[in-house]
Design a protein around this motif. Structure first.
Motif, PDB file in Angstrom:
ATOM      1  N   ILE A   1       0.834  -1.200   0.000  1.00 58.70           N
ATOM      2  CA  ILE A   1       0.000   0.000   0.000  1.00 58.70           C
ATOM      3  C   ILE A   1       0.873   1.255   0.000  1.00 58.70           C
ATOM      4  CG2 ILE A   1      -1.627   1.358   1.373  1.00 58.70           C
ATOM      5  CD1 ILE A   1      -2.845  -1.318   2.310  1.00 58.70           C
ATOM      6  N   VAL A   2       1.903   1.227   0.873  1.00 59.50           N
ATOM      7  CA  VAL A   2       2.791   2.385   0.971  1.00 59.50           C
ATOM      8  C   VAL A   2       3.551   2.606  -0.329  1.00 59.50           C
ATOM      9  CG1 VAL A   2       4.848   3.286   2.104  1.00 59.50           C
ATOM     10  CG2 VAL A   2       3.032   2.255   3.471  1.00 59.50           C
ATOM     11  N   SER A   3       4.083   1.504  -0.911  1.00 61.20           N
ATOM     12  CA  SER A   3       4.881   1.632  -2.124  1.00 61.20           C
ATOM     13  C   SER A   3       4.061   2.086  -3.313  1.00 61.20           C
ATOM     14  CB  SER A   3       5.572   0.303  -2.446  1.00 61.20           C
ATOM     15  OG  SER A   3       4.605  -0.698  -2.727  1.00 61.20           O
TER      16      SER A   3
ATOM     17  N   GLU B   1       4.462  12.631  -1.847  1.00 62.40           N
ATOM     18  CA  GLU B   1       4.607  14.059  -2.128  1.00 62.40           C
ATOM     19  C   GLU B   1       6.012  14.274  -2.673  1.00 62.40           C
ATOM     20  OE1 GLU B   1       4.471  18.378   0.162  1.00 62.40           O
ATOM     21  OE2 GLU B   1       4.184  16.507   1.285  1.00 62.40           O
ATOM     22  N   ALA B   2       6.122  14.964  -3.772  1.00 65.77           N
ATOM     23  CA  ALA B   2       7.420  15.197  -4.403  1.00 65.77           C
ATOM     24  C   ALA B   2       7.473  16.640  -4.890  1.00 65.77           C
ATOM     25  CB  ALA B   2       7.633  14.227  -5.557  1.00 65.77           C
TER      26      ALA B   2
ATOM     27  N   GLY C   1      13.322  14.454   5.570  1.00 67.49           N
ATOM     28  CA  GLY C   1      14.181  13.731   6.493  1.00 67.49           C
ATOM     29  C   GLY C   1      14.527  12.326   6.026  1.00 67.49           C
ATOM     30  N   ALA C   2      14.325  11.342   6.905  1.00 63.49           N
ATOM     31  CA  ALA C   2      14.718   9.958   6.635  1.00 63.49           C
ATOM     32  C   ALA C   2      13.946   9.340   5.477  1.00 63.49           C
ATOM     33  CB  ALA C   2      14.538   9.111   7.892  1.00 63.49           C
ATOM     34  N   SER C   3      12.765   9.861   5.171  1.00 60.90           N
ATOM     35  CA  SER C   3      11.960   9.301   4.078  1.00 60.90           C
ATOM     36  C   SER C   3      12.128  10.088   2.781  1.00 60.90           C
ATOM     37  CB  SER C   3      10.485   9.282   4.477  1.00 60.90           C
ATOM     38  OG  SER C   3       9.993  10.610   4.654  1.00 60.90           O
ATOM     39  N   ALA C   4      13.168  10.903   2.710  1.00 57.37           N
ATOM     40  CA  ALA C   4      13.344  11.780   1.546  1.00 57.37           C
ATOM     41  C   ALA C   4      13.489  11.010   0.247  1.00 57.37           C
ATOM     42  CB  ALA C   4      14.557  12.677   1.760  1.00 57.37           C
TER      43      ALA C   4
ATOM     44  N   ASN D   1       9.419   5.497  -4.527  1.00 55.31           N
ATOM     45  CA  ASN D   1       8.270   6.091  -5.212  1.00 55.31           C
ATOM     46  C   ASN D   1       8.335   7.623  -5.213  1.00 55.31           C
ATOM     47  OD1 ASN D   1       7.829   5.848  -2.446  1.00 55.31           O
ATOM     48  ND2 ASN D   1       5.606   5.976  -2.642  1.00 55.31           N
ATOM     49  N   ARG D   2       9.019   8.209  -4.209  1.00 52.46           N
ATOM     50  CA  ARG D   2       9.200   9.668  -4.236  1.00 52.46           C
ATOM     51  C   ARG D   2      10.178  10.052  -5.350  1.00 52.46           C
ATOM     52  NH1 ARG D   2       7.879  12.720  -0.120  1.00 52.46           N
ATOM     53  NH2 ARG D   2       8.541  11.238   1.476  1.00 52.46           N
ATOM     54  N   LEU D   3      11.228   9.255  -5.515  1.00 53.61           N
ATOM     55  CA  LEU D   3      12.196   9.517  -6.582  1.00 53.61           C
ATOM     56  C   LEU D   3      11.518   9.470  -7.954  1.00 53.61           C
ATOM     57  CD1 LEU D   3      15.211   7.370  -5.289  1.00 53.61           C
ATOM     58  CD2 LEU D   3      14.976   9.861  -5.187  1.00 53.61           C
TER      59      LEU D   3
END
Length: 320
Positions: A41-43, A48-49, A159-162, A166-168
């Motif tokens: 689900i998360v992936s 937000e990017a 931060g750590a989730s930068a 999927n954000r990339l």
């Protein structure tokens, strides 16, 4: 009877143990299934990017390219001063250097003084290797520097989730990249050789920390990694070229013009030599003509006059 009871107790205990074991296995399977489901689900949830304001306009009109090693280069590779930056998108000091000093570098690039080469290193941080590979794939679409600014901004924002994968991907999409080409590049593993080159280059240059700045190959001391320190170092390196108002292109044109001028002078000299010879010949001919003119003139003038005078004298005497 006693033996029979003992046997029954043992069997009951064994059955209970098996039931407990099966229950624990079932609970474990359920927990794993829930974790996998959450990860899926998360992936698959769009991250937000956000893209920094003005990032697209920041590099308009500036020459960009790629070195033989696969690093991104900003500015003319033949600029008088070369600046190499060993950096990492997960490094807090690298982000601080970017936020405080990179504008200076961009301005100096626009002025034609320097070129900037970014050499990516993997330092501690969540998925920094993924961020580096994504940036290299952005370079393949001539959008490295826009993505580079975006990644540093994410370090401060998320931060750590930068650098979740999927954000990339979402960031590449937000910048307008060709997503099919981007995803293929990331999945191909072709970016690993660039990172290997960076590790080898860092070892060769004795680099052990980020950020590290080299100006014309000389490492800038850590205490000079400030806007003023970098500006002073660039000014010192550029000083021998400061009096030159011409750009490299103009210098090349000037050299061509000089060569053409020299060729013209040589041609003029070649033409001048025959002309001089022809002039000398013409002068000689003129002298000869003059001599020829003078000799008959003297003969025609002097001899007939003398004869005419003698005749006149004879005639006058006879008459007398």
């Amino acid at each position: 009877m006693t033996k029979s009871r003992t046997q029954k107790v043992r069997e009951a205990r064994e059955k209970q143990r098996r039931r407990n074991q099966q229950r624990n296995i079932a609970i474990g399977v359920a927990v794993v299934a829930v974790v996998i489901l959450l990860l899926l689900i998360v992936s698959n949830t769009p991250s937000e990017a956000s893209i920094p304001e003005g990032v697209a306009e920041r590099y308009e009109g500036i020459q960009t390219g790629e070195t033989e090693e696969g690093y991104a280069i900003l500015g003319d590779p033949d600029a008088p001063v070369s600046v190499a930056e060993y950096s990492s998108f997960s490094c807090p000091h690298c982000r601080e250097f970017h936020d405080t000093t990179f504008d200076l570098l961009v301005d100096r690039v626009r002025e034609g003084q320097i070129s900037v080469t970014y050499i990516p290193l993997n330092t501690a941080g969540n998925n920094v290797e993924g961020a580096n590979k994504a940036a290299i794939c952005a370079l393949n679409q001539d959008m490295f520097w826009e993505y580079h600014d975006t990644l540093f901004s994410w370090q401060g924002l998320y931060g750590a989730s930068a650098f979740t994968q999927n954000r990339l991907v979402a960031g590449a999409d937000a910048l307008g990249m060709d997503m099919s080409a981007f995803n293929s590049c990331v999945a191909s593993g072709a970016t690993q050789s660039v990172l290997d080159n960076a590790v080898a280059a860092a070892a060769s240059d004795g680099i052990s920390s980020t950020p590290t700045i080299l100006i014309n190959g000389s490492q800038l001391p850590t205490d000079q990694l400030t806007t003023q320190g970098v500006a002073n170092a660039i000014d010192t390196a550029y000083a021998p070229f400061a009096g030159q108002e011409t750009t490299p292109d103009e210098v090349e044109v000037t050299e061509e013009a000089t060569e053409e001028m020299e060729a013209t002078e040589e041609a003029t000299e070649d033409v001048a030599e025959p002309t001089e010879a022809m002039t000398e010949e013409a002068t000689d001919e003129a002298d000869m003509t003059e001599e020829a003119t003078e000799e008959p003139a003297e003969e025609a003038t002097e001899e007939p006059v003398e004869e005419a005078t003698e005749d006149a004298t004879v005639e006058a005497t006879s008459e007398s």
